[in-house]
Design a protein around this motif. Structure first.
Motif: not given
Ligand code: SF4
Length: 377
Positions: A21-22, A24, A27, A70-72, A105, A142
């Motif tokens: 999970r990023c 910020y 979602f 998403g998600g991814t 991604n 990321r």
């Molecule tokens: S890749 Fe996108 S959807 Fe997944 S945790 Fe990061 S910001 Fe959220």
């Protein structure tokens, strides 16, 4: 269904899985490096079948746009989009003019995934790049590098998908080391036909929200936020992109048709956890937790968390907001005599441009979109 309502021709499918999970992200996301593709497909299929059987939303015989977000989605098995096509129905996914977008991604868009997606019919990929600087990417949480982002673009093109969009994020907190002009230059070097430019926000409940609350992170001043947005917007327009929506830039003909349809008020159906739908003047949305969604769909076919029929004031606010966010602008007819002075003031301040029957915001105006909508409400 409301009288005169058109069939739903725009479909959103949520694939909630992410490898991490990023910092910020707020979602509807499930952290899972090996997501259960078969269970996800089965749940999406069951939900769609239940909606079809209920007659709640009249579905078009062929979709205009399908957006897998998403998600991814690229974390699913490479054949997941083929499975999705079979689940939704070959004929509904077979329109000559279908725009089928899937989000990816960079670190999980393998050559195999890209070519499987192309074979399934995906013809547009939205890449979650967000940035290129290693310090900025590490801060965000990321998993990709700048090289991964370039490789993902090449892999998509090699698979035959050249309709690509790249996300770029601005307004990172003070102290996150990166040079904004370099980030803008690098995204332009990718030479993709669509760029989405998002300002970072610190949402409550995310790690970033907590860091800001406790003083561990400090969000940028209004002037840096503004400078970065305007710098990027100017650079993209100079490179022949149209600034067609507050956060989106496209070479002519490469606007996101799915998003444009939603912004123009067309009905859409959302499948998956956290997905929203709009049809027949009604809005409804699914439970956001993946496990709860899957369990409810497996048990009774749907996992709706809530619904509403917007009242007149909500509809007016929405009409203003949707109209002002795009370069098509807002029809001024029916806004009322008090609006005239407001629009004149916006034009004088450089926030808006007027034509005979419409008003559209400039980049300066889009920076304060929410305030302007409330002024007109
Ligand atoms: S890749 Fe996108 S959807 Fe997944 S945790 Fe990061 S910001 Fe959220």
């Amino acid at each position: 269904m409301a009288r005169g309502e058109v069939d739903v021709a725009n479909l959103y499918v949520h694939a909630p899985f992410c490898a991490r999970r990023c910092c910020y992200c707020d979602f509807a996301v499930e952290v899972d490096r090996s997501p259960p593709t078969a269970r996800w497909l089965a749940a999406i299929g069951r939900e769609l079948d239940t909606i079809r059987a209920s007659g709640q939303a009249a579905l078009a015989s062929a979709y205009d746009t399908v957006y897998v977000g998403g998600g991814t989605p690229s974390l699913l098995r490479p054949d997941a989009m083929r499975g999705l096509r079979a689940t939704i129905g070959d004929s509904r996914m077979g329109g000559a003019d279908l725009e089928w977008t899937a989000e990816a991604n960079p670190e999980s868009l393998s050559a195999e995934t890209a070519s499987e997606w192309a074979a399934a019919g995906v013809n547009r990929i939205s890449l979650g790049v967000q940035g290129f600087d290693p310090d900025a990417l590490a801060w965000m949480g990321r998993l990709h590098s700048r090289e991964d982002a370039c490789a993902a673009v090449e892999q998509a093109r090699a698979a035959g998908i050249s309709n690509l969009s790249v996300d770029l994020m601005f307004g990172l907190p003070d102290g996150v080391r990166h040079r904004w002009s370099d980030e803008v230059r690098r995204v332009l070097e990718l030479d993709v036909p669509h760029i989405s430019l998002y300002g970072l926000t610190a949402e409550a409940g995310t790690p970033l929200g907590k860091w800001v609350k406790t003083g561990r992170a400090r969000m940028p001043t209004g002037s840096r936020y503004r400078e970065e947005y305007l710098f990027a917007a100017e650079a993209f327009v100079a490179a022949s992109y149209d600034h067609y929506e507050v956060s989106n830039f496209a070479r002519p003909g490469f606007e996101s048709r799915h998003n444009l349809a939603c912004w123009r008020g067309a009905p859409y159906l959302g499948l998956g956890n956290g997905a929203h739908s709009y049809h027949g003047g009604r809005r409804w949305w699914n439970v956001s937790d993946w496990a709860a969604y899957a369990a409810q769909v497996e048990e009774r076919g749907r996992a709706v968390a809530g619904e509403e029929v917007p009242i007149a004031t909500q509809r007016r606010l929405e009409r203003l907001w949707l109209g002002l966010r795009t370069a098509e602008g807002l029809a001024t007819e029916g806004l009322g005599p008090a609006a005239e002075a407001t629009l004149e003031r916006w034009a004088a301040a450089g926030w808006a441009e007027r034509s005979a029957y419409r008003v559209r915001l400039t980049a300066q105006g889009w920076l304060i979109l929410d305030e302007l909508v409330l002024e007109l409400a």
